[in-house]
Design a protein around this motif. Structure first.
Motif, PDB file in Angstrom:
ATOM      1  N   SER A 259      38.586  -5.421   8.374  1.00 14.40           N
ATOM      2  CA  SER A 259      37.814  -6.391   9.166  1.00 14.40           C
ATOM      3  C   SER A 259      38.601  -6.876  10.379  1.00 14.40           C
ATOM      4  CB  SER A 259      37.395  -7.580   8.294  1.00 14.40           C
ATOM      5  OG  SER A 259      38.502  -8.409   8.003  1.00 14.40           O
ATOM      6  N   LEU A 260      39.921  -6.756  10.329  1.00 13.86           N
ATOM      7  CA  LEU A 260      40.774  -7.172  11.434  1.00 13.86           C
ATOM      8  C   LEU A 260      41.107  -6.033  12.392  1.00 13.86           C
ATOM      9  CD1 LEU A 260      43.262  -9.355   9.344  1.00 13.86           C
ATOM     10  CD2 LEU A 260      41.279 -10.142  10.670  1.00 13.86           C
ATOM     11  N   TRP A 261      40.672  -4.817  12.049  1.00 11.49           N
ATOM     12  CA  TRP A 261      41.012  -3.638  12.845  1.00 11.49           C
ATOM     13  C   TRP A 261      40.280  -3.672  14.179  1.00 11.49           C
ATOM     14  CZ3 TRP A 261      44.157  -0.691   9.604  1.00 11.49           C
ATOM     15  CH2 TRP A 261      44.755   0.418  10.201  1.00 11.49           C
ATOM     16  N   PRO A 262      40.943  -3.281  15.266  1.00  9.20           N
ATOM     17  CA  PRO A 262      40.277  -3.287  16.573  1.00  9.20           C
ATOM     18  C   PRO A 262      39.148  -2.258  16.636  1.00  9.20           C
ATOM     19  CG  PRO A 262      42.582  -2.569  16.779  1.00  9.20           C
ATOM     20  CD  PRO A 262      42.334  -2.864  15.344  1.00  9.20           C
ATOM     21  N   LEU A 263      38.074  -2.625  17.320  1.00  4.04           N
ATOM     22  CA  LEU A 263      36.956  -1.697  17.498  1.00  4.04           C
ATOM     23  C   LEU A 263      37.395  -0.533  18.385  1.00  4.04           C
ATOM     24  CD1 LEU A 263      33.993  -4.174  18.043  1.00  4.04           C
ATOM     25  CD2 LEU A 263      34.584  -2.915  15.972  1.00  4.04           C
ATOM     26  N   GLY A 264      36.796   0.602  18.175  1.00  6.06           N
ATOM     27  CA  GLY A 264      37.085   1.771  18.990  1.00  6.06           C
ATOM     28  C   GLY A 264      38.141   2.688  18.418  1.00  6.06           C
ATOM     29  N   ASP A 265      38.758   2.331  17.326  1.00  2.00           N
ATOM     30  CA  ASP A 265      39.778   3.180  16.707  1.00  2.00           C
ATOM     31  C   ASP A 265      39.151   4.184  15.753  1.00  2.00           C
ATOM     32  OD1 ASP A 265      42.137   2.343  17.840  1.00  2.00           O
ATOM     33  OD2 ASP A 265      42.732   1.059  16.175  1.00  2.00           O
ATOM     34  N   THR A 266      39.733   5.359  15.708  1.00  2.00           N
ATOM     35  CA  THR A 266      39.433   6.315  14.653  1.00  2.00           C
ATOM     36  C   THR A 266      40.514   6.123  13.610  1.00  2.00           C
ATOM     37  OG1 THR A 266      38.447   7.903  16.179  1.00  2.00           O
ATOM     38  CG2 THR A 266      39.193   8.752  14.041  1.00  2.00           C
ATOM     39  N   ILE A 267      40.095   5.734  12.426  1.00  2.00           N
ATOM     40  CA  ILE A 267      41.026   5.394  11.351  1.00  2.00           C
ATOM     41  C   ILE A 267      41.097   6.548  10.374  1.00  2.00           C
ATOM     42  CG2 ILE A 267      41.511   3.783   9.469  1.00  2.00           C
ATOM     43  CD1 ILE A 267      39.743   1.750  11.069  1.00  2.00           C
ATOM     44  N   GLU A 268      42.312   6.941  10.028  1.00  2.00           N
ATOM     45  CA  GLU A 268      42.498   7.952   8.991  1.00  2.00           C
ATOM     46  C   GLU A 268      42.911   7.245   7.708  1.00  2.00           C
ATOM     47  OE1 GLU A 268      44.890  11.999   7.744  1.00  2.00           O
ATOM     48  OE2 GLU A 268      45.372  11.047   9.648  1.00  2.00           O
ATOM     49  N   ALA A 269      42.174   7.538   6.647  1.00  2.00           N
ATOM     50  CA  ALA A 269      42.506   7.006   5.315  1.00  2.00           C
ATOM     51  C   ALA A 269      43.098   8.148   4.501  1.00  2.00           C
ATOM     52  CB  ALA A 269      41.264   6.460   4.634  1.00  2.00           C
TER      53      ALA A 269
ATOM     54  N   SER B 180      36.165   2.770  13.433  1.00  2.00           N
ATOM     55  CA  SER B 180      36.148   1.342  13.112  1.00  2.00           C
ATOM     56  C   SER B 180      34.829   0.712  13.538  1.00  2.00           C
ATOM     57  CB  SER B 180      37.328   0.625  13.767  1.00  2.00           C
ATOM     58  OG  SER B 180      37.267   0.753  15.169  1.00  2.00           O
ATOM     59  N   ASP B 181      34.159   1.288  14.551  1.00  2.00           N
ATOM     60  CA  ASP B 181      32.873   0.771  15.010  1.00  2.00           C
ATOM     61  C   ASP B 181      31.787   0.925  13.944  1.00  2.00           C
ATOM     62  OD1 ASP B 181      34.307   0.483  17.325  1.00  2.00           O
ATOM     63  OD2 ASP B 181      33.182   1.963  18.465  1.00  2.00           O
ATOM     64  N   GLU B 182      31.978   1.842  12.987  1.00  2.00           N
ATOM     65  CA  GLU B 182      30.985   2.093  11.944  1.00  2.00           C
ATOM     66  C   GLU B 182      30.987   1.016  10.865  1.00  2.00           C
ATOM     67  OE1 GLU B 182      31.601   5.931  10.180  1.00  2.00           O
ATOM     68  OE2 GLU B 182      31.885   6.875  12.124  1.00  2.00           O
ATOM     69  N   LEU B 183      32.062   0.231  10.795  1.00  2.00           N
ATOM     70  CA  LEU B 183      32.202  -0.759   9.732  1.00  2.00           C
ATOM     71  C   LEU B 183      31.298  -1.947  10.015  1.00  2.00           C
ATOM     72  CD1 LEU B 183      36.068  -0.672   9.445  1.00  2.00           C
ATOM     73  CD2 LEU B 183      34.416   0.504   7.992  1.00  2.00           C
ATOM     74  N   ASP B 184      30.584  -2.392   8.985  1.00  2.00           N
ATOM     75  CA  ASP B 184      29.702  -3.537   9.118  1.00  2.00           C
ATOM     76  C   ASP B 184      30.030  -4.516   7.999  1.00  2.00           C
ATOM     77  OD1 ASP B 184      27.718  -5.344   9.644  1.00  2.00           O
ATOM     78  OD2 ASP B 184      26.100  -4.103   8.847  1.00  2.00           O
ATOM     79  N   PHE B 185      30.635  -5.621   8.372  1.00  2.00           N
ATOM     80  CA  PHE B 185      31.014  -6.615   7.376  1.00  2.00           C
ATOM     81  C   PHE B 185      30.023  -7.764   7.317  1.00  2.00           C
ATOM     82  CE2 PHE B 185      34.934  -4.444   8.534  1.00  2.00           C
ATOM     83  CZ  PHE B 185      35.372  -4.061   7.287  1.00  2.00           C
ATOM     84  N   GLY B 186      28.922  -7.665   8.081  1.00  4.42           N
ATOM     85  CA  GLY B 186      27.887  -8.682   8.024  1.00  4.42           C
ATOM     86  C   GLY B 186      28.238  -9.980   8.719  1.00  4.42           C
ATOM     87  N   TYR B 187      29.252  -9.972   9.580  1.00  5.59           N
ATOM     88  CA  TYR B 187      29.617 -11.194  10.289  1.00  5.59           C
ATOM     89  C   TYR B 187      28.529 -11.551  11.281  1.00  5.59           C
ATOM     90  CZ  TYR B 187      34.210 -10.165   8.411  1.00  5.59           C
ATOM     91  OH  TYR B 187      35.248  -9.894   7.564  1.00  5.59           O
ATOM     92  N   GLY B 188      28.211 -12.820  11.337  1.00  3.73           N
ATOM     93  CA  GLY B 188      27.217 -13.280  12.301  1.00  3.73           C
ATOM     94  C   GLY B 188      25.799 -13.079  11.818  1.00  3.73           C
ATOM     95  N   GLU B 189      25.598 -12.492  10.687  1.00  2.11           N
ATOM     96  CA  GLU B 189      24.264 -12.299  10.152  1.00  2.11           C
ATOM     97  C   GLU B 189      23.996 -13.371   9.118  1.00  2.11           C
ATOM     98  OE1 GLU B 189      23.894  -8.426   8.506  1.00  2.11           O
ATOM     99  OE2 GLU B 189      24.490  -7.421  10.353  1.00  2.11           O
TER     100      GLU B 189
END
Length: 120
Positions: free
Chosen positions: A43-53, A101-110
């Motif tokens: 949730s703290l990760w900057p938008l626009g990153d491609t994250i490898e898990a 990281s743009d794909e993550l949806d934590f429901g903030y603001g909803e």
């Protein structure tokens, strides 16, 4: 009894690498997000990153396999290097995948439907 846990490494070109010890063997992004520690980190990760898990799953001990609990995970965090060096850990799975990281949806603001009803 053997304990199953995974070491999850999250890495992206524009961010710091993070490492997390989680119970069991998470298989994909949905299962990673079920872990509070990983969900909070993402949730703290900057938008626009491609994250490898990168997920490495280990067994410790012998006999029936159970998911490691919080006490087990604390022990593995503290003693991982020495356990791994002494071959006390058996790596049973090693896989990785990438996501945006743009794909993550934590429901903030909803607002939930219940909250909307209270405002009416």
């Amino acid at each position: 009894m053997s304990k199953m846990f995974s070491v999850v490494t999250l890495d992206a070109p524009n961010s710091l690498m993070t490492e997390h010890f989680v119970p069991g063997s998470p298989d994909g992004l949905d299962e990673l997000l079920d872990c509070d520690e990983i969900s909070e980190a993402l949730s703290l990760w900057p938008l626009g990153d491609t994250i490898e898990a990168k997920i490495q799953t280990y067994l410790y001990g012998e006999g029936e396999t159970v998911r490691a609990d919080e006490d087990d995970l604390a022990f593995f965090r503290e003693h991982f290097d020495e356990l791994n060096a002494s071959d006390a850990l058996d790596c049973i799975s090693d896989h990785s995948f990438s996501f945006e990281s743009d794909e993550l949806d934590f429901g903030y603001g909803e607002e939930s439907e219940d909250e909307e009803d209270l405002e009416l």
